[in-house]
Design a protein around this motif. Structure first.
Motif, short mmCIF file in Angstrom:
data_model
loop_
_atom_site.label_atom_id
_atom_site.label_comp_id
_atom_site.label_asym_id
_atom_site.label_seq_id
_atom_site.Cartn_x
_atom_site.Cartn_y
_atom_site.Cartn_z
N TRP A 1 10.55 -3.13 -10.33
CA TRP A 1 9.57 -2.62 -9.35
C TRP A 1 8.60 -1.60 -10.24
CZ3 TRP A 1 7.67 -5.35 -5.41
CH2 TRP A 1 8.32 -6.08 -4.82
N GLN A 2 9.35 -0.92 -10.90
CA GLN A 2 8.85 0.00 -11.98
C GLN A 2 7.94 -0.50 -12.77
OE1 GLN A 2 9.81 3.79 -10.68
NE2 GLN A 2 8.71 3.54 -12.41
N LYS A 3 8.33 -1.59 -13.54
CA LYS A 3 7.46 -2.45 -14.58
C LYS A 3 6.41 -2.92 -13.91
CE LYS A 3 7.99 -6.26 -17.80
NZ LYS A 3 8.74 -7.16 -18.33
N GLU A 4 6.54 -3.50 -12.53
CA GLU A 4 5.57 -4.37 -11.99
C GLU A 4 4.45 -3.10 -11.45
OE1 GLU A 4 5.13 -7.63 -10.34
OE2 GLU A 4 6.14 -7.92 -12.40
N THR B 1 11.57 4.88 -6.24
CA THR B 1 13.35 4.78 -6.04
C THR B 1 13.54 3.74 -5.08
OG1 THR B 1 13.21 6.35 -4.21
CG2 THR B 1 13.19 7.41 -6.42
N PRO B 2 14.96 3.41 -4.98
CA PRO B 2 15.48 2.49 -4.24
C PRO B 2 15.27 2.85 -2.88
CG PRO B 2 17.14 2.65 -6.18
CD PRO B 2 15.96 3.78 -6.28
N SER C 1 16.77 -13.16 -2.69
CA SER C 1 18.02 -13.44 -2.16
C SER C 1 19.29 -13.00 -3.08
CB SER C 1 18.07 -14.96 -1.57
OG SER C 1 17.98 -15.91 -2.90
N GLY C 2 20.34 -12.63 -2.28
CA GLY C 2 21.57 -12.41 -2.97
C GLY C 2 21.64 -11.21 -3.67
N GLN C 3 20.40 -10.39 -3.62
CA GLN C 3 20.77 -8.94 -4.19
C GLN C 3 20.94 -8.07 -3.18
OE1 GLN C 3 16.85 -9.57 -7.29
NE2 GLN C 3 17.65 -7.67 -7.15
N LYS C 4 22.00 -7.06 -3.72
CA LYS C 4 22.65 -6.28 -2.41
C LYS C 4 21.48 -5.13 -2.86
CE LYS C 4 27.41 -7.64 -2.75
NZ LYS C 4 28.77 -6.98 -2.99
N GLU C 5 21.17 -4.59 -3.70
CA GLU C 5 20.18 -3.52 -4.00
C GLU C 5 18.83 -3.91 -4.85
OE1 GLU C 5 20.44 -0.60 -2.92
OE2 GLU C 5 22.59 -0.95 -1.94
N PRO C 6 17.85 -3.35 -4.47
CA PRO C 6 16.49 -3.67 -5.20
C PRO C 6 16.65 -3.38 -6.63
CG PRO C 6 16.09 -2.45 -3.09
CD PRO C 6 17.55 -2.29 -3.33
N ALA C 7 16.28 -4.17 -7.52
CA ALA C 7 16.22 -4.05 -8.84
C ALA C 7 15.03 -3.05 -9.31
CB ALA C 7 16.17 -5.22 -9.67
N ARG D 1 0.80 -1.14 0.13
CA ARG D 1 0.15 0.12 0.15
C ARG D 1 0.77 1.24 0.13
NH1 ARG D 1 -5.33 0.37 0.73
NH2 ARG D 1 -6.26 2.40 1.32
N GLU D 2 2.09 1.19 0.81
CA GLU D 2 2.77 2.33 0.99
C GLU D 2 3.49 2.76 -0.48
OE1 GLU D 2 4.58 5.80 2.20
OE2 GLU D 2 2.96 4.58 3.09
N ILE D 3 4.07 1.62 -1.32
CA ILE D 3 4.86 1.97 -2.15
C ILE D 3 3.73 2.06 -3.38
CG2 ILE D 3 4.65 -0.40 -3.39
CD1 ILE D 3 7.79 1.76 -2.77
N ILE D 4 2.57 1.77 -3.31
CA ILE D 4 1.62 2.11 -4.45
C ILE D 4 1.41 3.75 -4.20
CG2 ILE D 4 -1.02 1.99 -5.11
CD1 ILE D 4 -0.64 -0.94 -4.69
N ASN D 5 1.05 4.08 -2.98
CA ASN D 5 0.78 5.32 -2.78
C ASN D 5 2.00 6.49 -3.33
OD1 ASN D 5 -1.68 5.47 -1.54
ND2 ASN D 5 -0.73 5.04 0.32
N ARG D 6 3.13 5.93 -3.20
CA ARG D 6 4.37 6.76 -3.60
C ARG D 6 4.52 6.68 -5.05
NH1 ARG D 6 8.92 7.34 0.26
NH2 ARG D 6 8.00 7.31 2.09
N PHE D 7 4.32 5.66 -5.79
CA PHE D 7 4.13 5.59 -7.16
C PHE D 7 3.21 6.47 -7.60
CE2 PHE D 7 2.47 3.07 -10.94
CZ PHE D 7 3.34 3.37 -11.87
N LEU D 8 1.83 6.57 -7.10
CA LEU D 8 0.83 7.37 -7.59
C LEU D 8 0.96 8.76 -7.45
CD1 LEU D 8 -2.26 5.28 -6.22
CD2 LEU D 8 -1.93 5.73 -8.61
N LYS D 9 1.75 9.34 -6.20
CA LYS D 9 2.05 10.48 -6.14
C LYS D 9 3.18 11.00 -6.78
CE LYS D 9 3.46 13.52 -2.48
NZ LYS D 9 3.63 13.79 -0.88
N GLN D 10 4.38 10.09 -7.12
CA GLN D 10 5.66 10.65 -7.84
C GLN D 10 5.48 10.23 -9.39
OE1 GLN D 10 8.33 9.53 -4.03
NE2 GLN D 10 8.33 8.47 -5.63
N GLY D 11 4.83 9.30 -9.68
CA GLY D 11 5.03 8.73 -11.08
C GLY D 11 5.93 7.60 -11.16
N TYR D 12 6.74 7.37 -10.15
CA TYR D 12 7.74 6.45 -10.19
C TYR D 12 8.13 6.09 -8.74
CZ TYR D 12 10.18 10.54 -9.17
OH TYR D 12 10.74 11.87 -8.36
#
Length: 524
Positions: A369-372, A331-332, A359-365, A318-329
């Motif tokens: 997430w943008q595509k999703e 960020t890590p 697992s094994g990823q140091k930083e989120p791709a 819910r929180e990431i959706i809110n940020r996506f809607l507000k910003q249009g994108y």
């Protein structure tokens, strides 16, 4: 002699049939004009010959212009007989033709209430071999219901107190059916027109309520579909933006209930079918004809936003959706923040997403997430359209009246990094509706037109009826498109299963332009 026995039909290519004209026509001066029976050859597209058309026209003029009661009664009897004969002839011709249904899209005007005018309109339609007509019922913010019975959010087309009880839709249905024409009600859906909610209702109350203002579709800046599309040039299809289109939020209950009521009133008039148009969002002009950022989608009405947020399946989602809607994108840092905010949850989740192995990823791709999130936004816009359609069409199915949907076959696809701004999810429509792809492509040949029809046919569920809509003129090319005959034969060759085609529109046909203008500008 029974009318059924008066025809000696030999159907081949071209298809022909005999139509006997009436022996007697009464003119305005009371003089009797005698006609020898003539043969009206009806070709492959079931169009009548000039002699038969002239005979019917003379009789119609006698009926509606002659003031002599005795002559009028005689002419009326003769006119009704020829209407019946032409109806049976057209039906027989269509039964023998590969094109079982040939339709035309028609706009009515207040002046069509004048004596004999609707009869003339329907006669002209029959003369050209059409056995189906789509009558514009709700468009440009007006509705084809009597002033005295209109409780909808739209003003009546006919506002004259003298004609406040006149039911133009009901009358048109009767006039068409009398001539063997299947009359369908043509209804705009998401495009409700700028007249939506304007004026005063029958109780003297304003239609412009807060609820209806909240029903209007908006983008992230709060713009409606009439406030940002002007002065942006033409879109990719060469269309110039218009000022009379207003689209609603399909998730909004007020918008749903307003159109539901209108559709319910329409089906009370018992049309032969209901065609839903503008089952989509507005296409922007210029660069806005393609949308690639969620902030430019028409999903920022309060109801649509709430439904979008409710697609989250955990707090991170819910929180990431809110940020996506507000910003249009996103960020890590956004992803890190929601993880810190809700550490008990592994990752953001929403409808349609399965937890991923990161697992094994140091930083989120972040591209992932943008595509999703973008796919979620597109899906949300799509689902809103289909849900809205299924809601407002319920009265049609409850009365077991056939329903159809007009759509652009290219309105549901990605364009480069973005998406066609119409967001028309016709690939999600079911076979409960007849599909009417608007094959309006322009390439000087039939190839591009046929390709649009084929695209719809390839997506259609098994058993779906497909009835393309074409633009053009009889017997001649028009706006870099082949003649209607050439287009139809090309479709027949490519998709033999198609037996129904319609033409847009009656008022655009060369022979009807002057007639349509006269109906539009006259005063009741």
């Amino acid at each position: 002699m029974a009318i059924a026995n008066r025809y000696n039909l030999v159907m081949s290519a071209p298809i022909s049939t005999k139509v006997f004209t009436l022996a007697l026509v009464t003119n305005l001066l009371g003089m009797s004009i005698y006609y020898d029976p003539t043969f009206a050859q009806v070709g492959e597209y079931c169009q009548f010959e000039r002699e038969a058309i002239a005979t019917k026209e003379n009789l119609r003029n006698a009926v509606f212009q002659d003031t002599s009661k005795s002559r009028n009664l005689e002419a009326t009897k003769e006119y009704q007989a020829i209407i019946k004969e032409h109806s049976q002839s057209l039906n027989t011709c269509r039964q023998k033709s590969w094109l079982k249904t040939q339709g035309i899209w028609l706009r009515l005007y207040p002046c069509d209430l004048l004596s004999g005018k609707l009869d003339e309109v329907m006669d002209r339609i029959v003369n050209k071999g059409y056995n189906q007509v789509f009558i514009e019922v709700l468009s440009d913010g007006k509705i084809l219901l009597p002033l005295s019975e209109n409780a909808t959010a739209w003003n009546s087309l006919v506002l004259s107190e003298k004609y406040k009880n006149a039911d133009l839709l009901k009358l048109a249905i009767a006039k068409g059916q009398e001539r063997g024409i299947k009359v369908h009600a043509w209804i705009f859906t998401l495009n409700v027109g700028t007249g939506y909610g304007r004026g005063i209702d029958r109780n003297g109350l304003s239609k412009s309520t807060v609820a209806r203002q909240n029903a209007i579709a908006r983008n992230a800046n709060g713009d409606s579909t009439i406030s940002i599309v002007e002065n942006l040039g033409k879109n990719s299809a060469g269309e110039v933006p218009t000022k009379d289109q207003l689209f609603v939020d399909p998730y909004n209950y007020q918008a749903q209930s307003d159109l539901y009521l209108a559709v319910n009133e329409v089906v009370k008039r018992k049309p032969d079918g209901v065609a839903f148009d503008y089952v989509r969002y507005k296409r922007g002009a210029g660069a806005a004809s393609v949308v690639s950022n969620v902030r430019y989608l028409w999903i920022y009405g309060a109801s649509s936003l709430q439904a979008f947020r409710d697609r989250a399946e955990n707090f991170q989602g819910r929180e990431i959706i809110n940020r996506f809607l507000k910003q249009g994108y996103v960020t890590p840092n956004d992803l890190k923040f929601v993880k810190k905010l809700y550490p008990q949850e592994t990752e953001p989740l929403w409808q349609g997403r399965q937890p991923s192995d990161q697992s094994g990823q140091k930083e989120p791709a972040i591209a992932y997430w943008q595509k999703e999130l973008w796919q979620l936004a597109v899906g949300h816009a799509f689902i809103g359209v289909t849900y809205y359609l299924d809601t407002v069409s319920k009265p049609v199915f409850q009365q077991k009246i056939p329903a159809s949907i007009a759509f652009f076959s290219d309105g549901n696809q990605p364009v480069g990094e973005g998406f066609d701004s119409r967001m028309q999810p016709w690939h999600l429509f079911t076979s409960s509706y007849e599909w009417q792809p608007m094959a309006y492509a322009v390439c000087g040949r039939s190839d591009c037109i046929v390709n649009q029809v084929l695209r719809a046919a390839n997506y259609a569920p098994s058993g779906t009826k497909i009835a393309p809509i074409l633009v053009g003129q009889w017997n001649e090319p028009f706006t870099n498109r082949p003649s209607l005959e050439v287009q139809m034969q090309a479709i027949r060759s490519a998709v033999p299963a198609i037996t129904s085609i319609s033409h847009f529109a009656f008022g655009w046909q060369t022979q009807e332009i002057e007639f349509s203008r006269s109906r539009q500008i006259c005063k009741l």
